[in-house]
Design an enzyme around this catalytic site. Structure first.
Site, PDB file in Angstrom:
ATOM      1  N   CYS A  69      13.454  10.597   7.494  1.00  0.00           N
ATOM      2  CA  CYS A  69      13.362  10.124   8.878  1.00  0.00           C
ATOM      3  C   CYS A  69      14.700  10.208   9.600  1.00  0.00           C
ATOM      4  O   CYS A  69      14.741  10.392  10.809  1.00  0.00           O
ATOM      5  CB  CYS A  69      12.818   8.703   8.918  1.00  0.00           C
ATOM      6  N   THR A 125       5.976   7.234  14.021  1.00  0.00           N
ATOM      7  CA  THR A 125       6.011   6.382  15.213  1.00  0.00           C
ATOM      8  C   THR A 125       4.593   6.157  15.740  1.00  0.00           C
ATOM      9  O   THR A 125       4.241   5.059  16.176  1.00  0.00           O
ATOM     10  CB  THR A 125       6.927   7.025  16.281  1.00  0.00           C
ATOM     11  N   GLU A 155       9.414  15.194  15.896  1.00  0.00           N
ATOM     12  CA  GLU A 155       9.813  15.120  14.493  1.00  0.00           C
ATOM     13  C   GLU A 155       8.973  16.114  13.688  1.00  0.00           C
ATOM     14  O   GLU A 155       7.755  15.990  13.612  1.00  0.00           O
ATOM     15  CB  GLU A 155       9.600  13.694  13.972  1.00  0.00           C
ATOM     16  N   LYS A 177       0.840  -1.204   0.000  1.00  0.00           N
ATOM     17  CA  LYS A 177       0.000   0.000   0.000  1.00  0.00           C
ATOM     18  C   LYS A 177       0.875   1.256   0.000  1.00  0.00           C
ATOM     19  O   LYS A 177       1.528   1.575   0.979  1.00  0.00           O
ATOM     20  CB  LYS A 177      -0.928   0.056   1.225  1.00  0.00           C
TER      21      LYS A 177
HETATM   22  P1  NAP Z   1       1.849   8.079   8.380  1.00  0.00           P
HETATM   23  O1  NAP Z   1       0.441   8.414   8.682  1.00  0.00           O
HETATM   24  O2  NAP Z   1       2.629   7.312   9.367  1.00  0.00           O
HETATM   25  O3  NAP Z   1       1.850   7.341   6.956  1.00  0.00           O
HETATM   26  C1  NAP Z   1       2.693   6.285   6.548  1.00  0.00           C
HETATM   27  C2  NAP Z   1       1.894   5.207   5.839  1.00  0.00           C
HETATM   28  O4  NAP Z   1       0.995   4.582   6.757  1.00  0.00           O
HETATM   29  C3  NAP Z   1       1.017   5.711   4.715  1.00  0.00           C
HETATM   30  O5  NAP Z   1       0.946   4.749   3.683  1.00  0.00           O
HETATM   31  C4  NAP Z   1      -0.312   5.862   5.407  1.00  0.00           C
HETATM   32  O6  NAP Z   1      -1.390   5.910   4.546  1.00  0.00           O
HETATM   33  C5  NAP Z   1      -0.330   4.651   6.280  1.00  0.00           C
HETATM   34  N1  NAP Z   1      -1.251   4.730   7.418  1.00  0.00           N
HETATM   35  C6  NAP Z   1      -1.719   5.820   8.058  1.00  0.00           C
HETATM   36  N2  NAP Z   1      -2.562   5.474   9.051  1.00  0.00           N
HETATM   37  C7  NAP Z   1      -2.643   4.131   9.044  1.00  0.00           C
HETATM   38  C8  NAP Z   1      -3.355   3.160   9.822  1.00  0.00           C
HETATM   39  N3  NAP Z   1      -4.148   3.530  10.818  1.00  0.00           N
HETATM   40  N4  NAP Z   1      -3.189   1.844   9.533  1.00  0.00           N
HETATM   41  C9  NAP Z   1      -2.389   1.457   8.538  1.00  0.00           C
HETATM   42  N5  NAP Z   1      -1.703   2.322   7.757  1.00  0.00           N
HETATM   43  C10 NAP Z   1      -1.816   3.640   8.007  1.00  0.00           C
HETATM   44  O7  NAP Z   1       2.622   9.404   8.055  1.00  0.00           O
HETATM   45  P2  NAP Z   1       1.969  10.765   7.497  1.00  0.00           P
HETATM   46  O8  NAP Z   1       0.654  11.054   8.141  1.00  0.00           O
HETATM   47  O9  NAP Z   1       1.951  10.700   6.056  1.00  0.00           O
HETATM   48  O10 NAP Z   1       3.026  11.812   8.050  1.00  0.00           O
HETATM   49  C11 NAP Z   1       2.937  12.218   9.423  1.00  0.00           C
HETATM   50  C12 NAP Z   1       4.281  12.264  10.058  1.00  0.00           C
HETATM   51  O11 NAP Z   1       4.891  10.972   9.997  1.00  0.00           O
HETATM   52  C13 NAP Z   1       5.302  13.140   9.375  1.00  0.00           C
HETATM   53  O12 NAP Z   1       5.188  14.458   9.717  1.00  0.00           O
HETATM   54  C14 NAP Z   1       6.579  12.539   9.854  1.00  0.00           C
HETATM   55  O13 NAP Z   1       6.906  13.017  11.121  1.00  0.00           O
HETATM   56  C15 NAP Z   1       6.278  11.082   9.945  1.00  0.00           C
HETATM   57  N6  NAP Z   1       6.772  10.315   8.783  1.00  0.00           N
HETATM   58  C16 NAP Z   1       7.875   9.580   8.942  1.00  0.00           C
HETATM   59  C17 NAP Z   1       8.371   8.858   7.886  1.00  0.00           C
HETATM   60  C18 NAP Z   1       9.582   8.026   8.021  1.00  0.00           C
HETATM   61  O14 NAP Z   1      10.170   7.647   7.010  1.00  0.00           O
HETATM   62  N7  NAP Z   1       9.999   7.683   9.208  1.00  0.00           N
HETATM   63  C19 NAP Z   1       7.736   8.891   6.654  1.00  0.00           C
HETATM   64  C20 NAP Z   1       6.552   9.649   6.517  1.00  0.00           C
HETATM   65  C21 NAP Z   1       6.112  10.345   7.601  1.00  0.00           C
HETATM   66  P3  NAP Z   1      -1.931   7.373   4.101  1.00  0.00           P
HETATM   67  O15 NAP Z   1      -0.836   7.980   3.325  1.00  0.00           O
HETATM   68  O16 NAP Z   1      -3.112   7.112   3.272  1.00  0.00           O
HETATM   69  O17 NAP Z   1      -2.224   8.103   5.369  1.00  0.00           O
END
Ligand code: NAP
Ligand code: MG
Length: 502
Positions: A294, A240, A396, A185
């Site tokens: 990250c 996280t 972060e 996904k």
């Molecule tokens: P996120 O919500 O953690 O998204 C990462 C992935 O998980 C996406 O494919 C997302 O889908 C999916 N996801 C979200 N909620 C889920 C759930 N309840 N069950 C299963 N999968 C789920 O990250 P984001 O909202 O895009 O970004 C928020 C923050 O996350 C950023 O500001 C950053 O701090 C952090 N982040 C960290 C990394 C890293 O590489 N460590 C990468 C991205 C973001 P959707 O895209 O459809 O929500």
């Protein structure tokens, strides 16, 4: 010299779900749009997978796993992967342009970092397909004991938007080499290159159902995948916060989990460092990919003796960076991936000010012309006068925003550098090799860079300590995430067993 590229067509592209080797609409018929973050214009309209589609994809992956895929020789599996790497390479220009159009990263990064590393990962793990071996164990007596290293089965993989195709490669390549099948996904913000990858997987000739791609929202498609009783493993990269949700969901079925989560890396400059080189490294560590990394060096620790010299140089260099059209090869930073991320960054500028930090550079969006006024751009931003307890040093931000903290002695520095819930990466700049290696041992992080930053290779493991996750991607360690060990005992004596036989 700069040049500007464009994506072939301005009319939105259309993508369906990729399930069982076929392209299909979502059961619900729903679609979602992914914008180009440079302008807000729609780049593509994409079928929106939900639970029913995830069910279909998991069933297809199971059939493929029980069927053709597990009967294929390791050599043939490796050859398919190698063919895929070559197809990606042959399409690298278009993939790079699409990645930049969907994510906003500078074309120079898509072209010279993201796509080449995607190719490298598939190539590297293609070679591993034939090198996954068991062991013979020197057990006592007339016994023969050996191990088989077997695939897990069906793997769910959920990836983020910051390196869309590269994160897909980090996950798919070791899983395929080990003989698993996959339901992937992509992030809702950046599904386009994953869907293009589906086309290349088909072209390479993978059996139907080995890789299934289900774009959709995290709360629906992602959650359905993580909690699915039909998967054997879930691999996740992202925040996280969501990582904890995934682990909780997976626990219901004791599904195996690997997590690559957030970070708040210390990047440390000692007084004996080559300051010019360290400034360069600090720029790369926090402004690469608009800071949406990250392992970004978001906490910059400067020794107080060099703080002024360093910051003068750093501030001047940051203010000279070109922020704007990411399709222009002269651009250093494109837009943030979404309005949501842009607003998040803006809110941290307010938080920093409220906590008493100083905005030394940036702190607001740049003034751009034409269509780019609607894009999600932000300037390279430096907060000084930060202490390690402040929210901007602990949370972060995921943007081009660095918090500068000064230090005097090494012991106090190590304590502060480790005072975070995260432990993904760390950098140190010094000419003292004893100090450099001492630091590498004392820092609690999965990767340490000495006089460099953000270095990656398919052969080198990457992953987190503490709340930055568990498991290591890339390198031979990644195979541990996608294999399980079976121990087989054989009696060589032909005699009855112990006293039961008497
Ligand atoms: P996120 O919500 O953690 O998204 C990462 C992935 O998980 C996406 O494919 C997302 O889908 C999916 N996801 C979200 N909620 C889920 C759930 N309840 N069950 C299963 N999968 C789920 O990250 P984001 O909202 O895009 O970004 C928020 C923050 O996350 C950023 O500001 C950053 O701090 C952090 N982040 C960290 C990394 C890293 O590489 N460590 C990468 C991205 C973001 P959707 O895209 O459809 O929500
Ligand atoms: Mg999200």
């Amino acid at each position: 010299m700069s040049s500007t590229q464009t994506v072939a067509s301005d009319t939105p592209r259309r993508y369906q779900l990729f399930i069982d080797g076929k392209w299909m609409d979502a059961e619900s018929g729903k679609t979602f749009e992914t914008p180009n973050p440079s302008t807000g214009a729609t780049l593509a309209e994409v079928a929106e997978a939900d639970k029913a589609d995830v069910d279909k994809a998991v069933a297809a992956a199971r059939r493929a796993f029980e069927g053709k895929w597990s009967k294929m020789s390791a050599r043939d599996r490796g050859r398919l992967m190698y063919k895929l790497s070559q197809l990606i390479d042959a399409n690298s220009q278009e993939l790079a342009a699409l990645e930049t159009s969907d994510n906003g990263k500078p074309i120079r990064e898509s072209q010279y970092v993201d796509i080449p590393q995607v190719v490298e990962n598939f190539e590297y793990f293609a070679g591993f397909a034939t090198k996954i071996e068991g062991e013979t164990i020197p057990v006592p007596g007339q016994m023969f004991n050996y191990t088989l290293r077997e695939p897990l089965g069906v793997c769910g993989q959920i990836i983020p938007w910051n390196f869309p195709l590269l994160m897909a490669a980090w996950k798919l390549a070791p899983a395929l080499a080990a003989g698993n099948t996959i339901v992937l996904k992509p992030a809702e913000q950046t599904p386009v290159t994953a869907m293009e990858l589906g086309k290349l997987i088909q072209e390479a000739g993978f059996p139907d159902g080995v890789v299934n791609i289900v774009p959709g929202y995290g709360e629906t498609a992602g959650a359905a995948l993580a909690s699915h009783p039909g998967i054997d493993k879930i691999a996740f990269t992202g925040s996280t916060e969501v990582g904890k949700l995934i682990a909780r969901e997976a626990a219901q079925n004791l599904t195996k989990v690997s997590l690559e989560l957030g970070g708040k890396a210390p990047n440390i400059v000692f007084a004996d460092a080559d300051i010019e080189q360290a400034v360069n490294g600090a720029m790369m560590s926090i402004f690469f990919n608009q800071g949406q990394v990250c392992c970004a060096g978001s906490r910059l620790f400067l020794h107080e003796e060099v703080k002024d010299e360093f910051l003068d140089n750093f501030k001047e260099r940051a203010s000279r960076m070109q922020v704007g059209n990411p399709m222009d090869t002269a651009t250093h930073m494109g837009p943030q991936v979404s309005e949501e991320q842009l607003n998040r960054i803006k809110s941290y500028v307010e938080i920093a000010r409220g906590e008493g930090a100083t905005v030394l550079a940036g702190g607001e969006p740049p003034q751009l012309e034409g269509d780019f006024r609607a894009g999600y751009f932000f300037q390279p931003t430096i907060f000084s006068e930060v202490t390690n307890q402040m929210r901007v040093a602990q949370e972060e931000i995921f943007g081009p925003v660095v918090s500068v903290i000064t230090f005097k002695d090494e012991e106090d520095l190590i304590q502060q550098a480790n005072a975070t819930i995260y432990g993904l990466s760390a950098g140190i700049w010094t000419r003292d090799i004893t100090r450099a290696h001492r630091f590498a041992r004392e820092i609690k992080a999965g990767v340490v860079w000495i006089n460099t930053f953000n270095m990656f290779n398919a052969a080198s493991p990457f992953g987190g300590y503490k709340q930055s996750g568990y498991g290591r991607e890339m390198g031979k360690h990644a195979l541990d995430l996608y294999t399980q060990v079976k121990s087989v005992w054989v009696d060589l004596s032909g005699k009855p067993m112990g006293w039961f036989g008497k």
